[in-house]
Design an enzyme around this catalytic site. Structure first.
Site, PDB file in Angstrom:
ATOM      1  N   ASN A  53       3.606  11.458 -39.294  1.00 13.31           N
ATOM      2  CA  ASN A  53       2.854  12.166 -40.328  1.00 13.31           C
ATOM      3  C   ASN A  53       1.536  12.677 -39.750  1.00 13.31           C
ATOM      4  O   ASN A  53       1.269  12.535 -38.550  1.00 13.31           O
ATOM      5  CB  ASN A  53       2.619  11.262 -41.550  1.00 13.31           C
ATOM      6  CG  ASN A  53       1.808  10.012 -41.214  1.00 13.31           C
ATOM      7  OD1 ASN A  53       1.116   9.935 -40.195  1.00 13.31           O
ATOM      8  ND2 ASN A  53       1.892   9.007 -42.079  1.00 13.31           N
ATOM      9  N   ASP A 242      13.682   8.780 -47.233  1.00 11.56           N
ATOM     10  CA  ASP A 242      12.330   8.323 -46.911  1.00 11.56           C
ATOM     11  C   ASP A 242      11.325   9.465 -47.055  1.00 11.56           C
ATOM     12  O   ASP A 242      10.183   9.251 -47.487  1.00 11.56           O
ATOM     13  CB  ASP A 242      12.290   7.766 -45.491  1.00 11.56           C
ATOM     14  CG  ASP A 242      10.902   7.320 -45.086  1.00 11.56           C
ATOM     15  OD1 ASP A 242      10.466   6.247 -45.554  1.00 11.56           O
ATOM     16  OD2 ASP A 242      10.242   8.059 -44.313  1.00 11.56           O
TER      17      ASP A 242
END
Length: 367
Positions: A53, A242
């Site tokens: 991320n 996810d």
């Protein structure tokens, strides 16, 4: 497990290719014989920016996909160790998986998989993930997971084949494995009642409500997503699940979030190439520092008018909110509005308290 011999090693520092080196000769037993075929595997890969991320933490879905790839390879190889009909191992269930420590860009992931039990038609694979800082040499355990696979015939995808039995060094290992098999079989049956539940959009929702953060992702299943059968890899589905759960958590907190754990993922039905899948996520419960998110996967066979939309997979993901320094932050409390939301909140609270009590009652595991 020392009693499960013959090892295979997977080395793949660069994505996406992987090469296998078999250690020692491999015999080909006949059906009915106990199998000494490959029961261990190791995958190694460096974490890259597109695995993580914006804060540099590796996505939980990336790790789940690596776990499933290792499990699929070792179970497919084992199921083809008999002289008989060829097959591909399909993922049926993933037990609860805890993310014990974050993994970051530049670290090396070592994924080790081992077959620990076989029933007549299923294979249990246990997987451990270690992260390595290649600058300091520091290693730490980040994940432990248990996966269940079933062998599907290459000639007839609806035909489940028999699994070659493995050799155990102790009788207790087989008995313990049988208990785990019966427990997961019962748990899978208990999830089927949720299959009709769907996530409905709401206009102009209020902050901190379920509707405010709920999210959906639509994906067309292509050839690169699929096995030799033309059905989606379990790891691909888990990665998408996810991703949606992470969006829900980020919308609710508006901070950096990471996957803390995944409750059992049940694969209710296969997803065929060409299907359009909708992955929907909604928040069900919040504690002071964690969020539980339910994720549902529905498949729509748009090129097959004979089959209706169906529930393909479901799971609960737990996320935590982190500061820029990586410290845990308080989570905004969820405001359930409808009776169904309040019921799901209480159910989530029960799961949270159950797992909290279980963790407190167990000594900390060592890698």
């Amino acid at each position: 497990m020392k009693g499960l011999v013959c090892a295979v090693r997977l080395r793949a520092l660069a994505r996406p290719a992987a090469t296998w080196e078999r250690l020692g000769p491999r015999s080909t037993p006949s059906p009915g014989e106990r199998c000494w075929a490959s029961t261990k595997a190791v995958e190694t890969r460096i974490m890259r920016p597109d695995d993580a991320n914006v804060a540099g933490n590796v996505h939980g879905g990336t790790i789940l996909k690596m776990i499933e790839e290792a499990g699929a390879i070792i179970s497919t190889r084992h199921c083809n160790s008999w002289n008989g009909e060829r097959c591909v191992a399909a993922l049926a269930r993933v037990e609860r998986t805890d993310f014990l420590s974050p993994m970051c860009i530049g670290e090396v992931a070592h994924v080790s998989a081992e077959i620990t039990y076989t029933s007549k038609h299923s294979v249990e694979v246990q997987v451990h993930v270690m992260s390595e800082n290649i600058l300091t040499g520091t290693k730490k355990l980040t994940n432990k997971a248990t996966l269940w696979y079933v062998p599907l015939s290459l000639k007839n995808v609806d035909k489940v084949l028999e699994v070659p039995p493995v050799v155990y060094s102790r009788q207790e290992q087989e008995e313990e494995g049988r208990k785990r098999y019966e427990a997961q079989k019962l748990a899978r049956m208990e999830t089927k009642w949720r299959n009709g539940d769907i996530v409905q959009p709401v206009l102009n929702p209020e902050p901190n409500t379920v509707s405010y953060s709920q999210s959906s992702l639509i994906h067309l299943v292509g050839p690169s997503d699929c096995t030799l059968h033309g059905f989606v890899h379990g790891g691909v589905t888990m990665k998408l699940m996810d991703e949606v759960a992470g969006i829900v958590a980020a919308r609710h907190c508006k901070t950096n979030i990471v996957t803390a754990s995944v409750d059992a993922i049940n694969f209710h039905d296969k997803i065929r190439k060409g299907c359009v899948i909708t992955i929907s996520g909604r928040m069900t419960f919040t504690s002071n520092k964690s969020m539980e998110i339910e994720v549902l996967v529905d498949a729509d066979p748009v090129v097959d008018n004979s089959q209706k939309r169906y529930r393909a997979a479901s799971a609960f993901f737990t996320y935590v909110s982190l500061s820029q320094e990586g410290r845990s932050l308080p989570v905004p409390q969820l405001v359930p509005e409808t009776e169904d939301e309040k019921k799901r909140f209480e159910e989530g609270k029960g799961r949270y308290l159950q797992m909290k009590a279980k963790r407190q009652g167990q000594p900390e595991s060592q890698p």
